[in-house]
Design a protein around this motif. Structure first.
Motif, PDB file in Angstrom:
ATOM      1  N   SER A 187       0.842  -1.196   0.000  1.00  0.00           N
ATOM      2  CA  SER A 187       0.000   0.000   0.000  1.00  0.00           C
ATOM      3  C   SER A 187       0.873   1.241   0.000  1.00  0.00           C
ATOM      4  O   SER A 187       2.082   1.177   0.201  1.00  0.00           O
ATOM      5  N   ALA A 188       0.227   2.386  -0.223  1.00  0.00           N
ATOM      6  CA  ALA A 188       0.904   3.694  -0.186  1.00  0.00           C
ATOM      7  C   ALA A 188       2.099   3.729  -1.127  1.00  0.00           C
ATOM      8  O   ALA A 188       3.178   4.217  -0.771  1.00  0.00           O
ATOM      9  N   GLU A 235       4.496   5.054  -3.793  1.00  0.00           N
ATOM     10  CA  GLU A 235       4.848   6.377  -4.310  1.00  0.00           C
ATOM     11  C   GLU A 235       6.031   6.222  -5.250  1.00  0.00           C
ATOM     12  O   GLU A 235       7.056   5.649  -4.883  1.00  0.00           O
ATOM     13  N   THR A 247       8.694   3.880  -3.248  1.00  0.00           N
ATOM     14  CA  THR A 247       8.517   3.519  -1.844  1.00  0.00           C
ATOM     15  C   THR A 247       7.106   2.988  -1.635  1.00  0.00           C
ATOM     16  O   THR A 247       6.189   3.274  -2.412  1.00  0.00           O
ATOM     17  N   ALA A 248       6.954   2.219  -0.578  1.00  0.00           N
ATOM     18  CA  ALA A 248       5.633   1.678  -0.244  1.00  0.00           C
ATOM     19  C   ALA A 248       5.667   1.158   1.176  1.00  0.00           C
ATOM     20  O   ALA A 248       6.724   1.033   1.805  1.00  0.00           O
ATOM     21  N   THR A 249       4.495   0.842   1.673  1.00  0.00           N
ATOM     22  CA  THR A 249       4.340   0.148   2.945  1.00  0.00           C
ATOM     23  C   THR A 249       3.854  -1.264   2.640  1.00  0.00           C
ATOM     24  O   THR A 249       2.946  -1.444   1.831  1.00  0.00           O
ATOM     25  N   HIS A 307       2.506  -4.683   4.608  1.00  0.00           N
ATOM     26  CA  HIS A 307       2.035  -5.182   5.892  1.00  0.00           C
ATOM     27  C   HIS A 307       2.330  -6.670   6.000  1.00  0.00           C
ATOM     28  O   HIS A 307       1.761  -7.485   5.281  1.00  0.00           O
ATOM     29  N   ARG A 328       4.339  -3.579  10.110  1.00  0.00           N
ATOM     30  CA  ARG A 328       4.298  -2.716   8.934  1.00  0.00           C
ATOM     31  C   ARG A 328       5.729  -2.324   8.585  1.00  0.00           C
ATOM     32  O   ARG A 328       6.450  -1.758   9.407  1.00  0.00           O
TER      33      ARG A 328
END
Length: 560
Positions: free
Chosen positions: A31-32, A34, A41-43, A45, A49
């Motif tokens: 998710s997230a 960019e 970049t990302a997150t 899980h 996280r």
């Protein structure tokens, strides 16, 4: 950090098959995302996280970092795989997204450049109020610019304080990287101080930082080695500042000796005093050596004192001092004597080396515990100069103190070279026979006498010894294998006895051992002219163990 290419094959090559397969299961956990100009970049899980970043160069090269435990070790983890596959899914639009990111950077730079000074200051103050890390970096720069050493040192102390990261006074693994990053900012500030014309102040700040970091490290889980890396860069910063500032050479020598002896940071930061030779000059190096000798004389068995003296002596080519350092704390097994002999050999002093090796053998309290490398060294030296009787005596004494198959073989080789093996063999076997009579078959196997005779290929004598003194199953099996051609009936009895307990066990390894014994049993019956007896034995075995399919399959493969 690992590098490769942004393709599915490239991701698999970077991660390995296992991490790649696991990464396939994390596609929905990304998710997230960019996308910037050269980075994504990302997150992701997972168990927790994790922050994940891929770096792309203009030639298609790829590298990645993730703050999961596996990623922190420099591996291309499953989270990086998941982000890489996510980016690949939109690869067609990736060039446009990178170009858009580049334009955003350019637009931002143009906007900032056009802002009036008051508005730019207001914006900066707003960011400083919101971002503590940015505020600290700017405070360091400001203090350095105005020559405020006290302010710089105060900020460095804040950066090295574990308080904000510590739970119950200890920085856990999950927070250690963030602390190491912050400590790295302190080192960067010291480097900046040195390069801005304040190297003397940088020396002071670096030494204080070393003490603070050493105090902190015991309260940080540094499993990833981040604090150690900060320590390395801090050592480099100190050396750079010293080369720029050229401090008093005698004071620097005293500090370096104190550091080497653990008076500064207890060994966290590895500083080699010899790296400072160009800074110390002749006077400083002289002081360094004098202080090192004084410290060593005060504690000749201290590890740090010995290490420093040895390092300086070797660098100066002072073999006698190196020997004196080792000779002050000789081990009881001759290992130190061997090191001294090696140093003397390297200096071309072979005669002295030989005498030290001989002294090591004499002074070893128990030849059973002697460093075997020392025995081998001395034997080799005797053999080189044809001192064959001394070589045999050395091997004989070692064998008597430590009777093993290896020492028996070594004695045999030495005695054969000296053409006296029959006499030496009789003495060695007499010792082994007496030992076997005392201990018979022990808990760790049969008499060593049997092994020695087997190694001599004296099967008849080994058989007699085993019959009289006992032998373990391993020895009996070797005896049966070696005697089968001449004594098939005796060998058959051994094979049958060894096979019986295996028939009561299960497992493929057991079945393989059992079939191997059956092959030997078949060969004995063939030599005895009783193949029908073997056929009946196999038939009975198959009937009793018909449920052991793997055993029957192995038997069929061998024609049973």
């Amino acid at each position: 950090m690992v590098t490769g290419s942004l393709t599915e094959a490239g991701l698999q090559a970077l991660a390995g098959a296992r991490s790649f397969e696991r990464g396939l299961g994390y596609l929905d956990a990304v998710s997230a995302v960019e996308i910037g100009d050269g980075w994504v970049t990302a997150t992701v899980h997972g168990t927790e996280r994790y922050m994940v970043e891929l770096t792309l160069d203009d030639l298609g090269g790829l590298s990645g970092e993730c703050d999961c435990p596996y990623g922190r070790e420099g591996n291309f983890c499953k989270h990086l795989v998941a982000l890489g596959l996510t980016v690949l899914a939109q690869q067609g639009s990736l060039p446009q997204q990178r170009e858009a990111a580049r334009r955003r950077v350019q637009d931002l730079d143009a906007w900032l450049s056009a802002l009036p000074k008051d508005e730019l200051l207001a914006l900066m103050r707003e960011q400083v109020a919101e971002d503590r890390k940015l505020r600290r970096r700017l405070e360091l720069r400001a203090a350095s610019a105005r020559g405020d050493l006290a302010g710089v040192r105060s900020r460095i102390r804040e950066l090295l304080d574990i308080g904000p990261f510590a739970r119950y006074g200890y920085v856990e693994y999950a927070d250690a990287r963030a602390y190491a990053d912050q400590a790295g900012q302190a080192v960067s500030a010291i480097v900046a101080l040195s390069r801005s014309g304040r190297p003397a102040d940088a020396i002071t700040a670096a030494r204080e930082a070393m003490r603070l970091l050493a105090d902190a490290v015991d309260s940080v889980d540094d499993s990833d080695g981040g604090i150690g890396q900060v320590g390395d860069t801090l050592a480099d910063a100190h050396l750079e500042a010293c080369r720029a500032a050229r401090p008093d050479s005698e004071e620097l020598a005293r500090w370096l000796v104190g550091h080497a002896l653990g008076e500064v940071d207890d060994g966290l930061i590895d500083i080699d005093p010899l790296d400072y030779e160009d800074v110390l000059g002749a006077r400083g190096m002289s002081t360094l050596r004098e202080l090192a000798i004084e410290a060593w004389r005060g504690n000749r068995r201290g590890w740090a004192e010995k290490s420093l003296m040895e390092r300086l002596a070797k660098a100066g080519g002072d073999v006698d001092t190196v020997i004196a350092v080792y000779a002050a704390d000789l081990t009881t097994n001759g290992h130190t004597h061997l090191i001294i002999a090696g140093e003397l050999d390297g200096a071309g002093r072979a005669g002295e080396a030989l005498r030290w090796a001989e002294r090591g053998i004499r002074e070893t309290r128990d030849l059973a515990t002697v460093d075997t490398a020392l025995v081998d060294y001395l034997y080799d030296r005797y053999a080189r100069v044809a001192r064959l009787s001394d070589a045999v005596a050395l091997r004989r004494d070692h064998f008597r103190a430590r009777p093993t198959l290896l020492t028996y073989r070594q004695l045999r080789a030495a005695a054969r070279a000296a053409d006296c093996w029959p006499a030496e063999r009789e003495g060695a076997l007499t010792l082994l026979r007496a030992d076997a009579e005392r201990h018979r078959q022990g808990p760790y196997g049969g008499p060593f006498l049997v092994d020695a005779l087997l190694d001599d290929k004296d099967v008849d004598a080994a058989w007699q010894a085993a019959t009289a003194l006992g032998a373990d199953d391993r020895q009996w099996l070797i005896l049966a294998d070696q005697a089968r051609a001449d004594r098939p009936a005796d060998a058959l009895g051994i094979y049958l006895r060894l096979a019986e307990p295996l028939t009561q066990q299960t497992g493929n390894t057991v079945y393989e051992r059992l079939v191997s014994l059956l092959l030997s049993i078949r060969d004995c019956h063939r030599r005895l002219g009783t193949p029908d007896e073997f056929a009946a034995h196999v038939l009975a075995l198959r009937a009793v163990h018909k449920r052991k399919r793997n055993l029957l399959r192995l038997m069929e493969e061998q024609g049973m």
